[in-house]
Design an enzyme around this catalytic site. Structure first.
Site, PDB file in Angstrom:
ATOM      1  N   THR A   7       0.816  -1.224   0.000  1.00  0.00           N
ATOM      2  CA  THR A   7       0.000   0.000   0.000  1.00  0.00           C
ATOM      3  C   THR A   7       0.848   1.271   0.000  1.00  0.00           C
ATOM      4  O   THR A   7       0.407   2.321  -0.479  1.00  0.00           O
ATOM      5  CB  THR A   7      -0.975   0.017   1.190  1.00  0.00           C
ATOM      6  OG1 THR A   7      -0.232   0.120   2.428  1.00  0.00           O
ATOM      7  CG2 THR A   7      -1.823  -1.245   1.220  1.00  0.00           C
ATOM      8  N   LEU A  57      -2.898   4.837  -0.606  1.00  0.00           N
ATOM      9  CA  LEU A  57      -4.308   4.406  -0.587  1.00  0.00           C
ATOM     10  C   LEU A  57      -4.382   2.947  -0.147  1.00  0.00           C
ATOM     11  O   LEU A  57      -4.648   2.033  -0.934  1.00  0.00           O
ATOM     12  CB  LEU A  57      -4.934   4.641  -1.961  1.00  0.00           C
ATOM     13  CG  LEU A  57      -5.031   6.117  -2.366  1.00  0.00           C
ATOM     14  CD1 LEU A  57      -5.937   6.275  -3.588  1.00  0.00           C
ATOM     15  CD2 LEU A  57      -5.536   7.007  -1.237  1.00  0.00           C
ATOM     16  N   HIS A  58      -4.200   2.777   1.165  1.00  0.00           N
ATOM     17  CA  HIS A  58      -4.125   1.434   1.750  1.00  0.00           C
ATOM     18  C   HIS A  58      -5.344   0.578   1.364  1.00  0.00           C
ATOM     19  O   HIS A  58      -5.218  -0.431   0.679  1.00  0.00           O
ATOM     20  CB  HIS A  58      -4.070   1.525   3.286  1.00  0.00           C
ATOM     21  CG  HIS A  58      -2.974   2.360   3.839  1.00  0.00           C
ATOM     22  ND1 HIS A  58      -1.643   2.015   3.796  1.00  0.00           N
ATOM     23  CD2 HIS A  58      -3.019   3.557   4.485  1.00  0.00           C
ATOM     24  CE1 HIS A  58      -0.918   2.945   4.392  1.00  0.00           C
ATOM     25  NE2 HIS A  58      -1.707   3.890   4.822  1.00  0.00           N
ATOM     26  N   ASP A  59      -6.508   0.972   1.844  1.00  0.00           N
ATOM     27  CA  ASP A  59      -7.677   0.084   1.763  1.00  0.00           C
ATOM     28  C   ASP A  59      -8.216  -0.136   0.351  1.00  0.00           C
ATOM     29  O   ASP A  59      -8.690  -1.243   0.043  1.00  0.00           O
ATOM     30  CB  ASP A  59      -8.784   0.609   2.685  1.00  0.00           C
ATOM     31  CG  ASP A  59      -8.364   0.553   4.148  1.00  0.00           C
ATOM     32  OD1 ASP A  59      -8.867   1.355   4.945  1.00  0.00           O
ATOM     33  OD2 ASP A  59      -7.501  -0.281   4.495  1.00  0.00           O
TER      34      ASP A  59
END
Ligand code: RIB
Ligand code: CA
Length: 310
Positions: A193, A239-241
């Site tokens: 991520t 933008l991890h998720d």
């Protein structure tokens, strides 16, 4: 094939963008419901924020359930320093009017797993709801096709302590239950991520779509990038998720390795650390597909194209 999923989440601007990406892809993803968990901010805010995002996406019909308001065995740790006091700081957000389900998230997860064969769980926050459901109804493990989660780290190590990533750290006991569950598990850790950075150019491309969704997403990334730019010198918000949903949509954008991953649940120094046996030094079961790399441009092309559909 349309994947039937439940998103379990603690919005969080990046969670919100992940939810938008999923709702923008109805031909690929059937979102059966969205369950809120305490994490980035307390539960009253995460369940509110889920409904804010659903209304922004034009989906006031979505089933939204509130879940656990604290980890299984520890006090809650939150991340207002990253996401702001509301969890969705940046743009002004209108209070939601769509209803919150009166069903508890854990009951929703259990009931949906029992009723629908082959669902996929997409946890984007601490794993408290998921683990509680597995503890309360162990038989659902055979009904769940896959868990695709954002959490953990290998080389990137920690973002909330020197050793641990936030989602795992907040509820390490819950994470341990999930990682030992035997359910097919795909992990999008910080190693992946931190490579999908919403740079000024990429954010401008999203803003150029026009309209309230694009403008809100751009404002969210411009708000929550400050933590990472200050800490890591990143060129934008990671933008991890959304990586979880992008993996569902285009798994070929990602690469990784099936290996043993265990969670530290006792050491005060390394609590919540995900220990990935990347080089198969042990003969422990290879319980997780641990992603290490991603085609960042391909990820942003997908995100931008899908957001334009909302
Ligand atoms: O460490 C990043 C994760 O923690 C993301 O899911 C973010 O939303 C926070 O929950
Ligand atoms: Ca999250």
């Amino acid at each position: 094939m349309t994947r039937k999923i439940i998103i379990d989440t603690d919005p969080g601007q990046d969670d919100a963008i992940a939810i938008l990406l999923a709702l923008a892809s109805p031909n690929d993803i059937d979102v059966l419901g969205i369950t809120a968990v305490a994490g980035n901010v307390p539960l009253p805010l995460t369940q509110r924020n889920v409904r804010v995002v659903c209304e922004l996406a034009g989906r006031p019909d979505m089933t939204v359930c509130a879940g656990c308001d604290a980890p299984m065995q520890r006090p809650l740790v939150t991340a207002e320093h990253v996401h702001g006091t509301t969890g969705l700081d940046g743009p002004e957000m209108i209070a939601p009017t769509m209803p919150l389900s009166d069903q508890h998230a854990v009951d929703f997860i259990i009931e949906t797993a029992r009723e629908q064969d082959g669902i996929t769980l997409c946890p984007l926050g601490p794993l408290t709801n998921i683990a509680t459901a597995l503890e309360r109804a162990p038989e659902i493990a055979d009904k769940i096709d896959e868990i695709i989660l954002m959490g953990g780290a290998y080389f990137e190590v920690g973002n909330i302590t020197p050793a641990a990533e936030f989602n795992i750290y907040v509820d390490p006991e819950a994470a341990d239950i999930v990682f030992r569950s035997g359910i097919k598990l795909t992990v999008l850790p910080l190693d992946t991520t931190h490579k999908v950075l919403a740079t000024a150019e990429r954010t401008a491309a999203i803003r150029a779509i026009g309209g309230p969704v694009a403008e809100t997403v751009a404002a969210w990334t411009e708000f929550f990038e400050r933590f990472d730019t200050e800490k890591y010198g990143s060129a934008g918000a990671p933008l991890h998720d959304p990586c979880v949903i992008a993996y569902l949509l285009k798994p070929d954008l990602f690469s990784g390795r099936q290996c043993n991953v265990q969670v530290e649940v006792s050491s005060p120094l390394t609590l919540g650390m995900t220990v990935a046996d990347w080089w198969h030094i042990t003969d422990h079961p290879r319980n997780a597909f641990f992603c290490g790399d991603v085609d960042a441009n391909g990820f942003f092309d997908l995100l931008t194209e899908r957001l334009a559909r909302l």
